[in-house]
Design a protein around this motif. Structure first.
Motif, short mmCIF file in Angstrom:
data_model
loop_
_atom_site.label_atom_id
_atom_site.label_comp_id
_atom_site.label_asym_id
_atom_site.label_seq_id
_atom_site.Cartn_x
_atom_site.Cartn_y
_atom_site.Cartn_z
N ASP A 183 5.80 -0.85 -3.36
CA ASP A 183 4.44 -0.67 -3.88
C ASP A 183 3.71 0.45 -3.14
O ASP A 183 2.95 1.22 -3.75
N ILE A 184 3.93 0.54 -1.82
CA ILE A 184 3.30 1.61 -1.04
C ILE A 184 3.79 2.98 -1.51
O ILE A 184 3.02 3.94 -1.61
N GLN A 185 5.08 3.06 -1.81
CA GLN A 185 5.66 4.32 -2.31
C GLN A 185 5.00 4.72 -3.62
O GLN A 185 4.60 5.87 -3.81
N GLY A 194 -11.19 6.10 -7.85
CA GLY A 194 -9.88 5.49 -7.97
C GLY A 194 -9.06 5.67 -6.70
O GLY A 194 -8.39 4.74 -6.25
N PHE A 195 -9.14 6.87 -6.12
CA PHE A 195 -8.45 7.13 -4.86
C PHE A 195 -8.95 6.19 -3.77
O PHE A 195 -8.16 5.64 -2.98
N SER A 196 -10.26 5.97 -3.73
CA SER A 196 -10.85 5.10 -2.71
C SER A 196 -10.37 3.66 -2.87
O SER A 196 -10.07 2.97 -1.89
N ARG A 197 -10.29 3.20 -4.12
CA ARG A 197 -9.79 1.85 -4.36
C ARG A 197 -8.33 1.72 -3.91
O ARG A 197 -7.91 0.69 -3.40
N HIS A 250 -3.95 -0.01 -0.23
CA HIS A 250 -2.94 0.33 0.78
C HIS A 250 -3.19 -0.46 2.06
O HIS A 250 -2.25 -0.95 2.70
N TRP A 251 -4.44 -0.60 2.44
CA TRP A 251 -4.79 -1.36 3.65
C TRP A 251 -4.37 -2.82 3.49
O TRP A 251 -3.81 -3.42 4.42
N ASP A 252 -4.60 -3.39 2.32
CA ASP A 252 -4.19 -4.78 2.08
C ASP A 252 -2.67 -4.93 2.17
O ASP A 252 -2.16 -5.90 2.75
N LEU A 253 -1.93 -3.96 1.62
CA LEU A 253 -0.47 -4.00 1.69
C LEU A 253 0.00 -3.86 3.14
O LEU A 253 0.94 -4.55 3.56
N SER A 254 -0.64 -2.99 3.90
CA SER A 254 -0.25 -2.78 5.30
C SER A 254 -0.43 -4.05 6.11
O SER A 254 0.41 -4.39 6.96
N LYS A 255 -1.50 -4.78 5.86
CA LYS A 255 -1.74 -6.03 6.59
C LYS A 255 -0.72 -7.09 6.23
O LYS A 255 -0.31 -7.88 7.09
N ARG A 256 -0.29 -7.09 4.97
CA ARG A 256 0.75 -8.05 4.57
C ARG A 256 2.10 -7.69 5.18
O ARG A 256 2.90 -8.56 5.50
N LEU A 257 2.33 -6.41 5.35
CA LEU A 257 3.59 -5.95 5.92
C LEU A 257 3.68 -6.26 7.40
O LEU A 257 4.73 -6.62 7.92
N ASP A 258 2.55 -6.10 8.11
CA ASP A 258 2.51 -6.38 9.54
C ASP A 258 1.13 -6.90 9.90
O ASP A 258 0.16 -6.13 9.95
N ALA A 259 1.05 -8.20 10.15
CA ALA A 259 -0.25 -8.82 10.46
C ALA A 259 -0.86 -8.25 11.72
O ALA A 259 -2.09 -8.31 11.91
N GLY A 260 -0.03 -7.67 12.60
CA GLY A 260 -0.55 -7.08 13.83
C GLY A 260 -1.26 -5.76 13.62
O GLY A 260 -1.76 -5.16 14.57
#
Length: 262
Positions: free
Chosen positions: A208-210, A227-230, A235-245
């Motif tokens: 999804d990030i790709q 749209g870019f801002s959304r 992307h930030w939400d996906l990053s947190k799911r990928l690594d909670a740290g």
């Protein structure tokens, strides 16, 4: 910056940390696996560029004689805090690779320079890929892609962004330094571990990030800044799911404080 010194020795300096060191022993000059060493980056860049050997096979004085004498390699990061998470170590390593090439007269294609930075980061044990140095060494806003393979051949497409969109982006974009620092290798080990283990959620998030990167490029080129801002938020939400740290209470509180402005 690289410059000659009269004595047969290596001199390293880090302007932003204030560190300074002189080396006459080849083993000490090659010891670059400790990321907390203020000169790990200097040493690793010289090894990755083939100036220093990967193993201590001869005295440093003899090696320097073949190279035309001793020299000093000094670095400084300006205007950005150390450990900011903005990829400064990779970009600084890229600057070192460029300076080494200029000093020793070994002109390298951009992709080779990007690859040597990647190698330097493995030598420093910090891990890392090509995205930070490619982002810093290749000018402008661009979409970077690569194909599968051990040697990454990076393709670059510079985005054609309307002038009004660029002005609006400059006006609306805000960079906040959280003061929170960590080594990238912790995040990398977590993410790569999940990917190598074929964790279904991790594989889906990386896919999804790709796709999101391509959608971001399209939004910028079409002038859709909202749209870019959304997508940045997604992307930030996906990053947190990928690594909670990737976040903590302090960073979460900053997001709550600015929520009505984002």
């Amino acid at each position: 910056r690289i410059e000659r010194v009269e004595a047969p020795k290596l001199v390293f300096a880090s302007g932003d940390s204030g560190a300074y060191g002189e080396f006459t022993d080849i083993r000490e000059a090659l010891d670059c696996s400790n990321p907390f060493d203020p000169f790990a980056l200097h040493k690793a860049a010289l090894v990755a560029c083939g100036i220093l050997p990967s193993k201590p096979d001869q005295p440093l004085e003899a090696l320097l004689k073949r190279l035309g004498g001793g020299f000093k390699l000094s670095t400084q990061v300006r205007g950005i805090p150390r450990g900011s998470g903005l990829g400064t170590s990779s970009i600084l390593a890229g600057a070192c690779v460029n300076a080494i090439g200029d000093f020793f007269g070994t002109e390298l294609p951009m992709m080779d320079r990007i690859g040597r930075v990647l190698c330097a980061e493995q030598l420093m044990s910090t891990g890392g890929g090509w995205q930070d140095q490619a982002g810093g060494m290749i000018p402008g806003i661009k979409l970077l892609t690569s194909a599968p393979g051990a040697w990454q051949e990076v393709s670059v497409r510079k985005l054609s962004i309307p002038e009004g969109t660029m002005r609006a982006l400059e006006d609306r974009f805000c960079l906040i330094y959280t003061g929170q620092r960590r080594l990238a290798r912790g995040l990398l080990r977590e993410v790569m571990g999940r990917y190598i283990a074929s964790d279904p959620e991790a594989v889906m998030i990386l896919r999804d990030i790709q796709h999101l990167a391509r959608d971001m490029a399209a939004a910028l080129e079409s002038g859709d800044l909202n749209g870019f801002s959304r997508m940045l938020s997604a992307h930030w939400d996906l990053s947190k799911r990928l690594d909670a740290g990737g976040t903590n209470v302090c960073i979460d509180c900053i997001f709550v404080a600015v929520e009505d402005l984002v």
